[in-house]
Design an enzyme around this catalytic site. Structure first.
Site, short mmCIF file in Angstrom:
data_model
loop_
_atom_site.label_atom_id
_atom_site.label_comp_id
_atom_site.label_asym_id
_atom_site.label_seq_id
_atom_site.Cartn_x
_atom_site.Cartn_y
_atom_site.Cartn_z
N LYS A 146 6.96 -0.25 1.08
CA LYS A 146 6.55 1.16 1.13
C LYS A 146 5.81 1.43 2.45
O LYS A 146 5.47 0.48 3.17
CB LYS A 146 5.66 1.48 -0.07
CG LYS A 146 4.37 0.66 -0.14
CD LYS A 146 3.67 0.84 -1.48
CE LYS A 146 2.44 -0.06 -1.58
NZ LYS A 146 1.86 -0.05 -2.94
N TYR A 170 -17.89 9.49 24.56
CA TYR A 170 -18.34 10.65 23.78
C TYR A 170 -19.57 10.30 22.96
O TYR A 170 -19.63 9.23 22.35
CB TYR A 170 -17.24 11.12 22.82
CG TYR A 170 -16.06 11.74 23.51
CD1 TYR A 170 -16.20 12.89 24.28
CD2 TYR A 170 -14.80 11.17 23.39
CE1 TYR A 170 -15.10 13.45 24.90
CE2 TYR A 170 -13.70 11.73 24.02
CZ TYR A 170 -13.86 12.88 24.77
OH TYR A 170 -12.77 13.44 25.38
C1 LIG Z 1 1.69 -1.44 -3.23
C2 LIG Z 1 2.02 -2.09 -4.51
C3 LIG Z 1 2.11 -3.48 -4.60
C4 LIG Z 1 1.78 -4.40 -3.44
O1 LIG Z 1 0.39 -4.53 -3.32
P1 LIG Z 1 -0.29 -5.51 -2.25
O2 LIG Z 1 -1.73 -5.46 -2.56
O3 LIG Z 1 0.02 -4.95 -0.91
O4 LIG Z 1 0.32 -6.84 -2.47
C5 LIG Z 1 2.52 -4.03 -5.81
N1 LIG Z 1 2.78 -3.24 -6.87
C6 LIG Z 1 2.67 -1.90 -6.82
C7 LIG Z 1 2.95 -1.10 -8.03
C8 LIG Z 1 2.28 -1.29 -5.65
O5 LIG Z 1 2.18 0.05 -5.60
#
Ligand SMILES: *Cc1c(COP(=O)(O)O)cnc(C)c1O
Length: 368
Positions: A35, A259
């Protein structure tokens, strides 16, 4: 010449980290989570880096279709499921597995004729309290889903809130597993548990429940969800963000930088201006002292990060000059360490890599 800022993606490290996840959870099949543009690495690179995974999981419906169109033939899972009834035909057309976490999604599946069977992950809320059916409502949801023609396999899924800390005082993994079993034991179907934190603790968890599927994300990108360091777990950086010094200033005692004039020199010193700022995804809140590497020497950020630039202390860097190489994170400087100094997590830094940053591919230990 383009701006010297460049992110190098290490596909070899992605493969290596996938192997680490496999050896942590040898009895489970593995969804590589891609994702958020593969945590900032690029969806298509995620597909290549994790070619050996059993499936790819993500939340963006359009990108799920893109994966199919790019030639990914193994399973794909939508971790949040569909967002509208009009998404249902996509699942059948592209053979995409979908999470089902609420009654509205069940209704969408009931109302839309599936012309080809699909597989789903039914989600249980075991304490995370984001998505899913509560354990006491779970069997009823399962039964209703089971009655829909066109639903083939139903996998039971939950998500851990504190997988980086086995004995979390508020909600331990063990308690979530207990609730999961309460809701799902006795129902036919496979189990899908464990984000990276769960995978890294798989040996301890397996005593309670072996998961048919695991869903690692951050560990595949060389970060950890907390606890020990990625290096301790044998994980390698997959993204190295590098730039160059584009200007040098010699400060006199009392001179301030940037800044807000937040940094004031106490002595005569050299600072370097690096072509990288918050519009590139570098965290604006990174404070004085955040680590950075110049010409192979560890030094620190000084002053406030601005949109396109940041300033670093050149005191420990003997021969720094305009053109000196700078590593912001990655090879030689774990992203988690930079994130921690900036009060965030490695996930956020990698995901926030901005569109304007040039991206190349290369092995670790090379200049990209
Ligand atoms: C993002 C996600 C993961 C992966 O999580 P990590 O902490 O990056 O390993 C696994 N399961 C679901 C449902 C997620 O949304």
């Amino acid at each position: 010449m383009p701006r010297p800022l460049c992110a190098t993606i290490h596909l070899d490290s992605m493969q290596h980290n996938l192997g680490r996840a496999r050896s942590c959870a040898p009895l489970s099949r593995l969804w590589a989570v891609v994702k958020a543009n593969a945590y900032g690495h690029g969806l298509e690179r995620g597909m290549r880096g994790f070619a050996q995974a059993d499936g790819l999981a993500l939340v963006e419906t359009d990108n799920a279709v893109r994966l199919r169109e790019s030639g990914w033939i193994k399973p794909i899972l939508l971790l949040e499921g569909i967002f509208d009834a009009s998404d249902v035909p996509l699942l059948a057309e592209h053979n995409i597995n979908s999470a089902v976490h609420c009654i509205e999604q069940i209704k969408m599946l009931e109302y839309t004729q599936l012309y080809r069977p699909i597989d789903v992950h039914l989600k249980m809320n075991t304490g995370m309290n984001r998505l899913g059916f509560r354990p006491e409502d779970y069997a009823a949801a399962y039964k209703r889903l089971r009655a829909i023609p066109g639903i083939r396999h139903i996998t039971h899924m939950t998500h851990f809130a504190n997988a980086d800390e086995l004995e979390h005082p508020r909600l331990a993994i063990g308690e979530q597993i207990r609730r999961f079993r309460l809701g799902a034991d006795g129902l036919p179907g496979e189990r899908s548990l464990s984000n990276s934190g769960g995978v890294l603790h798989q040996q301890q968890l397996a005593a309670e429940l072996v998961s048919d599927w695991v869903r690692p994300g951050i560990m595949l990108y060389g970060g950890t969800p907390g606890g020990r360091s990625a290096q301790d777990y044998g994980l390698r950086p997959t993204m190295t963000l590098r730039s160059e010094i584009i200007g040098i200033q010699r400060l006199q005692p009392g001179d301030t930088v940037g800044y807000g004039s937040r940094f004031e020199a106490e002595r005569s010193m050299m600072i370097g201006v690096v072509a990288c700022g918050y519009a590139d995804g570098y965290p604006r809140h990174a404070p004085h002292g955040t680590p950075v590497i110049v010409d192979g020497v560890r030094t620190t950020l000084v002053g406030r990060v601005s949109m396109d630039m940041m300033t670093v202390d050149l005191t420990p860097v003997a021969n720094a000059r305009v053109g000196s190489k700078v590593t912001l994170w990655g090879d030689g400087l774990p992203v988690d360490e930079v994130a921690q100094a900036a009060g965030t997590i490695g996930y956020e830094l990698m995901c926030a890599l901005a569109q304007r940053v040039r991206v190349t591919e290369g092995r670790m230990g090379t200049d990209g």
